[in-house]
Each structure stands twice: as structure tokens, then as C-alpha cells.
Motif scaffolding. Structure first.
Motif, short mmCIF file in Angstrom:
data_model
loop_
_atom_site.label_atom_id
_atom_site.label_comp_id
_atom_site.label_asym_id
_atom_site.label_seq_id
_atom_site.Cartn_x
_atom_site.Cartn_y
_atom_site.Cartn_z
N ASP A 7 0.81 -1.22 0.08
CA ASP A 7 0.05 -0.02 0.03
C ASP A 7 0.86 1.27 0.12
O ASP A 7 0.14 2.23 0.11
N LEU A 8 2.18 1.16 -0.21
CA LEU A 8 2.95 2.24 -0.13
C LEU A 8 2.74 3.38 -0.97
O LEU A 8 2.57 4.68 -0.70
N PRO A 9 2.59 2.88 -2.32
CA PRO A 9 2.32 4.27 -3.35
C PRO A 9 0.99 4.73 -3.12
O PRO A 9 0.80 5.93 -3.40
N VAL A 10 -0.04 4.16 -2.65
CA VAL A 10 -1.39 4.45 -2.26
C VAL A 10 -1.34 5.41 -1.43
O VAL A 10 -2.08 6.73 -1.29
N VAL A 11 -0.56 5.04 -0.11
CA VAL A 11 -0.42 5.74 1.07
C VAL A 11 0.27 7.23 0.56
O VAL A 11 -0.16 8.28 1.02
N ALA A 12 1.22 7.06 -0.27
CA ALA A 12 1.88 8.60 -0.68
C ALA A 12 0.92 9.30 -1.45
O ALA A 12 1.03 10.65 -1.11
N ARG A 13 0.18 8.64 -2.23
CA ARG A 13 -0.80 9.63 -3.05
C ARG A 13 -2.08 10.22 -2.22
O ARG A 13 -2.42 11.06 -2.40
N ALA A 14 -2.24 9.35 -1.29
CA ALA A 14 -3.30 9.72 -0.23
C ALA A 14 -3.04 10.78 0.38
O ALA A 14 -3.72 11.78 0.84
N LEU A 15 -1.53 10.86 1.14
CA LEU A 15 -1.32 11.94 1.84
C LEU A 15 -1.25 13.22 0.97
O LEU A 15 -1.43 14.27 1.50
N GLU A 16 -0.94 13.03 -0.39
CA GLU A 16 -0.93 14.34 -1.17
C GLU A 16 -2.11 14.85 -1.61
O GLU A 16 -2.62 15.96 -1.60
N THR A 17 -3.20 13.88 -1.95
CA THR A 17 -4.58 14.31 -2.51
C THR A 17 -5.50 14.05 -1.59
O THR A 17 -6.58 14.81 -1.85
N GLY A 18 -5.53 13.39 -0.46
CA GLY A 18 -6.60 13.02 0.38
C GLY A 18 -7.62 12.11 0.07
O GLY A 18 -8.49 11.93 0.68
N ASP A 19 -7.47 11.43 -1.14
CA ASP A 19 -8.05 10.41 -1.77
C ASP A 19 -7.58 9.09 -1.21
O ASP A 19 -6.54 8.44 -1.49
N THR A 20 -8.44 8.36 -0.23
CA THR A 20 -7.90 7.40 0.70
C THR A 20 -8.68 6.03 0.13
O THR A 20 -8.85 5.06 0.84
N SER A 21 -9.60 6.26 -0.90
CA SER A 21 -10.21 5.08 -1.27
C SER A 21 -9.83 3.64 -1.73
O SER A 21 -10.43 2.81 -1.48
#
Length: 583
Positions: free
Chosen positions: A56-70
Motif C-alpha cells: 500500500d506504500l504508493p497508495v499511502v503516498a498519493r493519499a497523503l498528497e491528494t486526500g483520496d484514501t479510497s
């Protein structure tokens, strides 16, 4: 979701998995090795790590940046939401040594309150700072300001890989300078944390920059020269693994030259000189002058940076220090924490920084504590220092086989006046591991490599066995081997393996060490005193200790010239023996 992604997520559900072996104490049950050959399917590795796309590391990084945790599991999604609520997360370019820009991310609290800061140089991997996406977020949520950056030459960072060279150390200093500016004030205290490559950089930065107040060094090295060249024997597999993991990195010309020299066995003195300044042990006086607190985490079967050289670093430190030994190989014990699972190594890192950066009284600041995870019970044993790990020693003497042949014996009665020879140049079933990292991962999953010792050709190796133990035999410390060796060639290489064998001869490795004798005249004899790598291993009642010596292992170089022979002897007045460290 791919099958391998499911593998990573289901580790927490596997009673013999990474979570079971590396969760904080008290959270899981006991795990015993199966005793069967492993059919383990492991996930793809990004060099020395689980491939980021399988976590989940890339998804965590994107979510931290965009707020999209889906795309995240609910627990991780909640952590991201909380981190975004209390900090500002951003991707940045940090000006490093010589103006080279380092790819980085930062978590900054916006309330103006002075706080401690944590700087995290990346591992030896293309994913760079992404390895710290989860743990950096967690440090930030606890109240730290955090900067994680990709080491020069890796990923999106500029510059060339110098292997903890002058530019890498200056990068660490410049990263702290930059982060102080980004915060708008000096941090109250500063910690450096690194896994693998980042751990060596962190230690040396702390030695050279007085602003660093504490260090966490996971899967680290103390003496890089010994990690590459142990007992006059080159570490071929580890250097090849490092080169493979850096296939997309930009190695400096000098770095590539050194790695090529190690593989070729040329200009050893040049290699050792190059490694000297890149070794934290070289900088220990500066660390001791300020008594910098350092937490070390190391695997018993570490194949990239064997434990004894890190242990020397630990023992020579004079400030607060802690050493965590675990089952597995390089970066394995801490890897489950990187992908977000409960992990005792990362829990210890949090307590270390909480104590030394936030001044919390949490019982973790003992001056020289050692915590050993014992194979295979998984019990955690705590000692006030390394000297207390070994309570006693016992000598087992090597003897010749009984009349009629067979293997030699390990006995408490001194045995001398014999010699045994074997032919060199042939691989046997005795070897350090199948592959770097992967064999250690299987160990962590409760499936250690099985050595079918009856199938080892006795013409190509020598074997000694002790009687089956009537009670548990606790080997805690550094086993030592004293031998007389004679080669029919000018030089001789051998590898000594200490094994835990069952009644059927199937065995698991306890520890080992290579040795290459210096050049001598043909037929010359020499006395060898060899320290095997440190171990924390309990042999269960009914099993027996076995010593195997052969001449060839894919992990190491060798100087043997087939079809010559190597002779192990036990002269009168100088008997050969194995010294066991007892817990």
C-alpha cells in the motif's frame, strides 16, 4: 488486487508469518520450524525489498498528497486522514551536496510550536523515500516534524551513488539545513533514522553534525571493509546483490570500480582504503565524544552486513545504545513495519526517539541493552549488555572418526594426534543460504532452509557431530573454532557451518564463517582461530550439534585449486576445538 498484494496483506493473518515473528511481544503465539523443505512463495522484491506496487506504500503516498484514501484499508485510511489533519505533507526538492537536488517529502506541523525533527535517508532502493511513507506519517502524527529523502543517485534524486561517501554525508547535513529553514525555526532536537544504506549514512552524519541528538540504524554496518572482505574472503553474493538492487541507480565511476574490484579480487588494499571512511567505526571517537544514543537492529543471518562487525561497533560505543537481534536476513525483520503491520523494531524506534528527542521516561534509555529474539522459540531475552548474553563457555573437541570411518565427533574429551583431509573445489549442500534475503524471509515465515546432511559427499567436506542433547542447549554469543589447517596449495579457503541436526540428519543452520589462509609454502600448516557470526539459538532436546567444513560456497570467493586437498588436524599439544557460548 494481485495475488502477491494479497500475500503482503495476509501476513498479519498468517500464524507463522512476518507478523508472528516481528510483532511486539505478547501479541502472537509460538512458531516452530516445520522441518520440511520450503515451498514458500514469496513476493517480488524491489532490489532488497518487497516491490512497492505489491504494498500500500504508493497508495499511502498519493493519499497523503491528494486526500483520496479510497484505495486503502480502513485503518490506514484513518491514519492518512489524521496525518493530513495535523500536518502539512508535501513533496519537495532538497538541495544537497554540490547543488544536486534530492527527491524528498516532508510532514510539518503548522502551529509554530517548536518540535523535535526526524530525518530519514532512504535505503539502497529505487523506491527511495517511499519506503518510509507509512512510518514517516506515523512519526508525524505523534508530533514530530519529519523529512524523508531519497539518497543521491537513487530514484528521482540527482547525483551519483557514493556509498556513504563525502557527498552522501553532506547531503544529510544539507537536508537538516533545508528542513530547519522550512520549519522556520530550529527543531528542539534532531534524530536520524535509516534502514540499510540510510543507516550507515545516519551514523556518520551524527558523527559529523553536532545537531544530531539520536540515531536509529536498522540492518546496518559498522565496518564496511569487513562486510565486503571477511577473514580474507570476499563477499561475492552480497556485492552482486547490491549491484543488482542498484541496476537503475547512477553509480559513480569510483563506486562501480570498487564493486568490480571486489568481484574480481583485485587491489584489495584499495578496496579497504575506500571502505575505511565509509565505516561508522572509523568515526566512533566523534560519536563517543558526544555520547550519541544509537539504536541498532540486526538479523542473526544477515548476509549483506554480517553481524559481528556491527556488534564491534555497538560494543565500542560509549553513549546510550541498544541492539535488537531478530530472526531473518537483511531488512527482513523491519520490513513488515514498513508496509504498515505491527512490528517490534519500529515500535522500539519510536520509544527510542520518544525518550531521547521528547525526553519521555519510557524505560528505553538503558546504557547498553541487548534484546535477542531466539531461534526458533521466538522468545525475547533482554540483557544489560553484550557481555551478559554469554553466561558460560564449553569446549567440544574435534575427534577423528571411529575405526571403520564415518564422521568425526564433537566431544568434551580432548582429542589430538589425528588429521583428516578432503578435496577442494566442489560445492556441497552446505551453503550460507539459497539466496540473499529470500532464505531469511522463509526463516521468518517459520520455514528455515533444510540441509540434508547425509547427502553431503564426505570426499568434499568434513563433518563432526555431537551426541543428541538430553536438554535444551542454548547457544547465545559468538562460537569460536580453533583448528590446524594444511593446504596442498599455496592458499586455502574453507567455510565452517554450525548446524542443528535431527536424528535423520536433516538440519538447520545456526551460524557460519568463511576463512582464507594467507599465502604459504605448499604443504604449509597454520593455526586458525575463527569467530563464527554471533547467534541466539536454542537446540531442542533430542537434536544434536553438527560442524561441517567445506571449501566452496557461492556467497564467497575462494583461493582453492582443484584437485588439491585441505587437511584439518589436531596436533599433540594443540587440539582442535569448538568453543560454544552458552546462555
Amino acid at each position: 488486487m494481485t495475488e502477491r498484494t494479497i500475500w503482503a496483506r495476509r501476513l498479519s493473518e498468517d500464524p507463522a508469518g512476518l507478523l508472528a515473528l516481528n510483532a511486539p511481544p505478547g501479541e502472537t503465539g509460538q512458531v516452530q520450524p516445520t522441518g520440511q523443505a520450503s515451498t514458500l512463495q514469496v513476493p517480488p522484491m524491489a532490489g532488497l525489498y518487497i516491490a512497492p506496487e505489491e504494498t500500500d506504500l504508493p497508495v499511502v503516498a498519493r493519499a497523503l498528497e491528494t486526500g483520496d484514501t479510497s484505495g486503502l484499508p480502513p485503518a490506514l485510511a484513518s491514519e492518512v486522514d489524521e496525518a493530513r489533519r495535523v500536518t502539512r505533507f508535501s513533496k519537495v526538492r532538497v538541495p544537497g551536496a554540490g547543488g544536486d537536488a534530492l527527491d524528498a517529502v516532508q510532514w510539518i506541523h503548522g502551529d509554530g510550536t517548536p518540535r523535535p525533527a526526524i530525518i530519514m535517508p532512504s535505503p539502497w532502493a529505487d523506491m527511495g523515500w517511499l519506503a518510509y511513507a507509512v512510518q514517516g506519517m506515523r512519526f508525524a502524527t505523534k508530533g514530530y516534524d519529519v523529512l524523508a529523502y531519497s539518497a543521491r543517485g537513487f530514484g528521482q534524486s540527482e547525483g551519483e551513488v557514493e556509498v556513504a561517501g563525502e557527498a552522501d554525508i553532506q547531503d544529510g547535513v544539507e537536508a537538516l539545513n533545508y528542513f530547519t529553514g522550512a520549519l522556520g525555526q530550529e527543531p528542539t532536537k534532531v534524530g536520524f533514522l535509516g534502514d540499510s544504506y540510510g543507516s550507515g549514512i545516519s551514523q556518520i552524519v551524527a558523527a559529523q553534525d553536532s545537531r544530531v541528538d539520536a540515531v536509529v540504524a536498522m540492518s546496518t554496518w559498522g565496518d564496511l571493509a569487513t562486510a565486503f572482505y571477511e577473514n580474507r574472503t570476499r563477499h561475492l553474493a552480497s556485492v552482486a546483490a547490491l549491484l543488482g538492487a542498484a541496476k537503475n541507480a547512477r553509480l559513480s565511476k569510483r563506486t562501480q570500480e570498487i564493486f568490480d574490484l571486489v568481484l574480481a579480487g583485485a587491489d584489495i588494499d584499495d578496496i579497504l582504503l575506500w571502505a575505511e571512511d565509509r565505516s561508522p567505526l572509523t568515526h566512533i571517537d566523534a560519536l563517543n565524544a558526544r555520547r550519541v544514543p544509537i539504536l541498532f537492529a540486526q538479523a542473526w543471518h544477515e548476509t549483506l552486513f554480517p553481524s559481528n562487525q556491527t556488534l564491534e561497533m555497538f560494543n565500542r560505543l560509549e553513549g546510550p545504545k541498544r541492539l535488537l537481534f531478530s530472526v531473518g536476513d537483511h531488512s527482513g525483520p523491519e520490513m513488515s513495519g514498513m508496509i504498515g503491520l505491527p512490528n517490534r523494531i519500529w515500535s522500539a524506534a519510536n520509544r527510542w526517539f520518544d525518550h531521547f528527542l521528547r525526553e519521555e521516561d519510557n524505560g528505553t534509555g538503558n546504557d547498553s541493552e541487548v534484546v535477542s529474539q531466539i531461534m526458533w522459540s521466538r522468545a525475547l531475552e533482554t540483557h544489560p549488555d553484550w557481555a551478559a548474553v554469554t553466561q558460560d563457555t564449553r569446549k567440544l573437541y574435534l575427534s577423528s572418526p571411529a575405526e571403520g570411518g564415518g564422521d568425526g565427533h564433537l566431544t568434551e574429551a580432548e582429542s589430538a594426534g589425528w588429521e583428516r583431509a578432503f578435496q577442494v573445489g566442489t560445492h556441497t549442500l552446505a551453503e550460507v543460504a539459497d539466496t540473499v534475503i529470500w532464505t531469511g524471509l522463509a526463516e521468518m515465515l517459520g520455514r528455515p532452509k533444510v540441509y540434508a546432511t547425509p547427502d553431503i559427499p564426505r570426499s568434499d567436506a568434513l563433518v563432526w557431530s555431537a551426541p543428541a542433547t538430553s536438554e535444551r542447549l542454548r547457544l547465545h554469543g559468538i562460537p569460536k573454532l580453533h583448528l590446524t589447517v594444511t593446504s596442498s596449495t599455496r592458499e586455502a579457503t574453507f567455510i565452517a557451518y554450525l548446524l542443528d541436526a535431527g536424528a535423520d540428519g536433516n538440519a538447520h543452520i545456526i551460524t557460519h564463517a568463511p576463512f582464507t589462509a594467507p599465502a604459504a609454502t605448499i604443504g604449509g600448516s597454520g593455526t586458525v582461530d575463527l569467530e563464527l557470526q554471533a547467534t541466539g539459538y536454542d537446540i531442542r532436546a533430542g537434536r544434536r550439534l553438527m560442524l561441517v567444513i567445506d571449501s566452496k560456497d557461492a556467497f564467497y570467493s575462494d583461493t582453492n585449486e582443484a584437485p588439491h586437498t585441505l587437511t584439518i588436524s589436531s596436533p599433540d599439544g594443540d587440539a582442535s576445538y569448538l568453543e560454544l557460548p552458552l546462555g
